[in-house]
Design an enzyme around this catalytic site. Structure first.
Site, PDB file in Angstrom:
ATOM      1  N   HIS A 177       0.840  -1.194   0.000  1.00 44.79           N
ATOM      2  CA  HIS A 177       0.000   0.000   0.000  1.00 44.79           C
ATOM      3  C   HIS A 177       0.877   1.246   0.000  1.00 44.79           C
ATOM      4  CE1 HIS A 177      -3.450  -2.620   1.614  1.00 44.79           C
ATOM      5  NE2 HIS A 177      -3.555  -2.452   0.317  1.00 44.79           N
ATOM      6  N   GLU A 180       1.752   3.614   3.036  1.00 40.27           N
ATOM      7  CA  GLU A 180       2.209   2.995   4.278  1.00 40.27           C
ATOM      8  C   GLU A 180       3.730   2.995   4.326  1.00 40.27           C
ATOM      9  OE1 GLU A 180      -0.128  -0.649   4.487  1.00 40.27           O
ATOM     10  OE2 GLU A 180      -1.978   0.501   4.202  1.00 40.27           O
ATOM     11  N   HIS A 306       2.266  -3.763   6.929  1.00 39.81           N
ATOM     12  CA  HIS A 306       1.307  -2.700   6.606  1.00 39.81           C
ATOM     13  C   HIS A 306       1.257  -1.729   7.766  1.00 39.81           C
ATOM     14  CE1 HIS A 306      -0.942  -4.480   3.107  1.00 39.81           C
ATOM     15  NE2 HIS A 306      -0.248  -5.529   3.518  1.00 39.81           N
ATOM     16  N   GLU A 379       0.244  -5.152  11.030  1.00 40.29           N
ATOM     17  CA  GLU A 379      -0.176  -3.752  10.931  1.00 40.29           C
ATOM     18  C   GLU A 379       0.623  -2.989  11.980  1.00 40.29           C
ATOM     19  OE1 GLU A 379      -2.297  -2.371   8.807  1.00 40.29           O
ATOM     20  OE2 GLU A 379      -3.458  -4.055   8.022  1.00 40.29           O
TER      21      GLU A 379
HETATM   22  O1  0X9 Z   1      -6.983  -4.129   4.053  1.00 36.63           O
HETATM   23  C1  0X9 Z   1      -5.815  -4.538   3.965  1.00 36.63           C
HETATM   24  O2  0X9 Z   1      -5.305  -4.893   2.901  1.00 36.63           O
HETATM   25  C2  0X9 Z   1      -4.942  -4.592   5.228  1.00 36.63           C
HETATM   26  N1  0X9 Z   1      -5.148  -3.443   6.040  1.00 36.63           N
HETATM   27  S1  0X9 Z   1      -4.644  -1.953   5.546  1.00 36.63           S
HETATM   28  O3  0X9 Z   1      -5.218  -0.977   6.448  1.00 36.63           O
HETATM   29  N2  0X9 Z   1      -3.080  -1.849   5.670  1.00 36.63           N
HETATM   30  O4  0X9 Z   1      -5.055  -1.765   4.190  1.00 36.63           O
HETATM   31  C3  0X9 Z   1      -5.363  -5.768   6.075  1.00 36.63           C
HETATM   32  C4  0X9 Z   1      -5.273  -7.061   5.402  1.00 36.63           C
HETATM   33  C5  0X9 Z   1      -5.537  -8.162   6.360  1.00 36.63           C
HETATM   34  N3  0X9 Z   1      -6.668  -8.940   6.037  1.00 36.63           N
HETATM   35  C6  0X9 Z   1      -7.921  -8.789   6.596  1.00 36.63           C
HETATM   36  N4  0X9 Z   1      -8.186  -7.874   7.458  1.00 36.63           N
HETATM   37  N5  0X9 Z   1      -8.846  -9.656   6.250  1.00 36.63           N
HETATM   38 ZN    ZN Z   2      -1.943  -1.860   4.003  1.00 35.49          ZN
END
Ligand code: 0X9
Ligand code: ZN
Length: 418
Positions: A177, A180, A306, A379
């Site tokens: 991302h 980030e 992330h 995260e």
């Molecule tokens: O949404 C995402 O891709 C990740 N969070 S972010 O805020 N960095 O974009 C989390 C991915 C982990 N997977 C799930 N939460 N299912």
């Molecule tokens: Zn992310």
């Protein structure tokens, strides 16, 4: 500050309704970036999954409060579905507040805003990696996994000492991302720790001699470069192919299966036209596929970094089931055990990723589902409450927040040989 704050007094349960009201791909193409708003929403459990399904961009969550970016069409759908949402501000106005005044934006092109110069631009990152490879030519090989949409190479660092014979391998990836940026520093910190510490730090030396450590510090350099264009943060998440694909929804395991991504190119969680339609995911995939030697995948463990939320997450993300046909109870327990142990070292919260919200086509699902690689998402800092600011925490956090994961990284390396 020119900003209205309003609360729609309605019930929250209707988020599920929203899922039917807003099937992936059905959003009106009027949602330009300039009109996006930041909202706080109170939602738990299934509501969160419905939220993810609506294609809004979940920035973070604290308790039952979720912060999202929604375009006007999405916000209207949420309102129509009786969702309790508070308008925190206009996306661009909040960004502008975050960004310092730049007297001549062109002069600051492709540089981090004033005060954040310690973060590495793509060119600076490339230079640091080249220096590390030159200074530690006995243990470092610098190559790349391929090219981005805009033609930047995606660097790949291999750190390994002693003999090369049949050593378990671990992979660390960062910056899928764009915004980030702290994660790029995380991967850089891993490179620096396992090169500068070789021969003096006992743990480092042992791991370098007994493992092959692979690091991809930026999977999405096009997006990262765009995010700082003009010396101002753009709040950009996706790659730069057409209107942008969310790389962490573009992986080829259960791609687009379960309402955990959007089919609308304007959405921040757009999954792309097909699995691996993004050159960046394809490049990393080809590299990981290439590590199958004599029928055996050499990479055993993986962390994808992330921001933000201070979480240790494990697959699967596309289902809340703990076990599936690709995840036995024993395997789920290993994820849980290792993830929990990692979280004890850095103070993050450990959980199955779908407990946060549903995603499909994410990297962990593919790494495990396709290659049986023990694959986690971290995260990083901050824990919560940052809104858009959470992505731009300030350079003073680089050192403590990357060091904070040293022990967890060591656990990933240990588990590669387990
Ligand atoms: O949404 C995402 O891709 C990740 N969070 S972010 O805020 N960095 O974009 C989390 C991915 C982990 N997977 C799930 N939460 N299912
Ligand atoms: Zn992310």
């Amino acid at each position: 500050m020119r900003m209205t704050r309003r609360t729609l007094s309605v019930t929250a349960g209707a988020l599920l309704l929203l899922a039917t009201a807003a099937p992936a791909g059905a959003q009106a193409p009027t949602d330009t970036a300039g009109e996006r708003g930041v909202y706080e929403i109170t939602a738990t459990g299934d509501d969160r999954h419905a939220l993810a399904r609506s294609g809004v961009d979940v920035l973070g969550s604290s308790g039952e409060t979720i912060t999202v970016v929604a375009n006007p069409a999405q916000a209207r759908q949420l309102e129509a579905a009786d969702v309790d949402l508070t308008h925190v501000g206009d996306f661009d106005e909040l960004l502008a507040e975050r960004n310092p005044e730049v007297s001549d934006p062109r002069a600051a092109a492709d540089e981090f805003p004033e005060g954040d110069e310690a973060f590495h631009t793509y060119d600076q990152l490339t230079e640091v990696l080249e220096t590390a490879a030159a200074d530690h030519s006995d243990i470092v090989e610098l190559s790349d996994v391929g090219e981005t949409h805009e033609g930047r190479t995606i660097p790949l660092v291999k750190i390994s000492g002693g003999s090369d014979a049949d050593k378990p391998e671990a992979l660390f990836t960062c910056n899928q991302h764009a915004r980030e940026h702290l994660t790029t520093e995380m991967c850089l910190h891993i490179v620096e720790r396992f090169t500068d510490g070789y021969g003096t730090d006992e743990t480092v030396t042992e791991f370098v001699d007994s493992r092959e450590i692979w690091v991809i510090p930026t999977v999405n350099p096009d997006g990262a470069t765009y995010d700082i264009s003009g010396g101002q943060y753009q709040g950009w998440r996706k790659n730069r192919q057409h209107q942008g694909t969310d790389l962490n929804r573009n992986w080829g395991y259960e791609w687009g299966c379960c309402g955990g991504s959007s089919g609308s190119p304007t959405s921040d969680t757009y999954r792309g036209t097909e699995a691996f339609s993004a050159p960046e995911t394809t490049a990393v995939k080809n590299f990981v596929d290439s590590r199958v030697v004599d029928g055996e995948q050499q990479i055993k463990t993986h962390i994808d970094f992330h921001t933000y939320g201070e979480l240790v997450l494990w697959p699967f993300g596309h289902t809340t089931d703990e076990t599936t046909e690709d995840m036995t109870e024993e395997q789920a327990q290993r994820f849980q055990q290792v993830g929990t142990e990692m979280a004890e070292t850095n103070g993050y919260t450990p959980q199955q990723s779908s407990d946060l919200y549903i995603t499909d086509g994410d990297i962990n699902g593919w790494m495990w589902g396709e290659h049986n690689i023990l694959s986690f998402t971290f995260e990083m800092y901050p824990g919560s409450g940052g809104g858009l600011d959470g992505f731009y925490p300030g350079a003073e956090h680089i050192e403590p927040e990357t060091q904070r994961n040293d022990e967890a990284v060591d656990i990933a390396l240990r588990e590669a040989g387990a």
